[in-house]
Write a protein that holds these residues in place. Structure first.
Motif, PDB file in Angstrom:
ATOM      1  N   VAL A 162       0.837  -1.197   0.000  1.00 55.74           N
ATOM      2  CA  VAL A 162       0.000   0.000   0.000  1.00 55.74           C
ATOM      3  C   VAL A 162       0.879   1.256   0.000  1.00 55.74           C
ATOM      4  O   VAL A 162       0.633   2.212  -0.752  1.00 55.74           O
ATOM      5  CB  VAL A 162      -0.968  -0.008   1.201  1.00 55.74           C
ATOM      6  N   GLY A 166       1.155   3.946  -2.977  1.00 56.07           N
ATOM      7  CA  GLY A 166       0.886   5.370  -2.702  1.00 56.07           C
ATOM      8  C   GLY A 166       2.040   6.248  -3.147  1.00 56.07           C
ATOM      9  O   GLY A 166       1.842   7.331  -3.710  1.00 56.07           O
ATOM     10  N   ALA A 170       1.873   9.035  -6.196  1.00 52.10           N
ATOM     11  CA  ALA A 170       2.175  10.433  -5.920  1.00 52.10           C
ATOM     12  C   ALA A 170       3.300  10.947  -6.803  1.00 52.10           C
ATOM     13  O   ALA A 170       3.376  12.150  -7.105  1.00 52.10           O
ATOM     14  CB  ALA A 170       2.547  10.615  -4.455  1.00 52.10           C
TER      15      ALA A 170
END
Length: 177
Positions: A162, A166, A170
């Motif tokens: 995760v 992420g 980003a």
């Protein structure tokens, strides 16, 4: 007893003085019996005094003979060859849980659990009931440790995925512009 014409020194001849444990006829009118030892001391005779070693005295607290067993003290733990406890069935060996946690959770701890679970039935069969109960408890402890370690491992793997997803999301600009 002779097989064919072998003369005096063939394979069928007997050594002087008796032979290989051969018994002389008993003389009881039954043909040849096996109730007497040869007086001359052939290969099958026993040495004077009984046997080839002293057997322990048979009047002791354990009984006689070789392979003496220690006293059990009345409970089901202790020596081998005792009667099983009132239930009569061996304790659970947790083998299925041990195999599943080895495959899906934590391999090193699962191997210990499999080893302990395989000891349960073998100890029960030889009469070591206390050892079988102890091995059962250790198998249960080790498969639970393997399960907990596996859960922690998979939670960390999911968290890592995760976080990495992420960070990758980003770092790329949005394509919606």
């Amino acid at each position: 007893m002779s097989y064919g014409n072998q003369g005096g020194g063939g394979y069928g001849s007997q050594p002087p003085g008796g032979g290989y444990g051969q018994q002389p006829p008993s003389g009881g009118g039954h043909g040849g019996g096996y109730s007497q030892q040869p007086p001359s001391g052939g290969y099958g005779s026993q040495p004077p005094g009984g046997g080839y070693g002293q057997q322990p005295p048979s009047g002791g607290s354990y009984g006689g003979g070789y392979g003496q067993q220690p006293p059990s003290g009345g409970d089901f733990g202790g020596g081998y060859g005792q009667q099983p406890p009132a239930g009569g069935n061996p304790p659970d060996n947790y083998l299925v849980a041990a195999i599943l946690t080895t495959v899906f959770c934590c391999f090193p701890l699962g191997i210990v659990s499999i080893v302990k679970s395989t000891q349960v039935n073998s100890k029960w069969q030889i009469g070591d009931f206390q050892g079988a109960a102890l091995a059962s408890e250790e198998a249960k402890t080790w498969w639970k440790r393997s399960l907990i370690a596996g859960i922690i491992w998979w939670v960390l793997v999911i968290l890592f995925c995760v976080v990495m997803f992420g960070l990758l999301a980003a770092s790329f600009p949005s394509m919606s512009q």
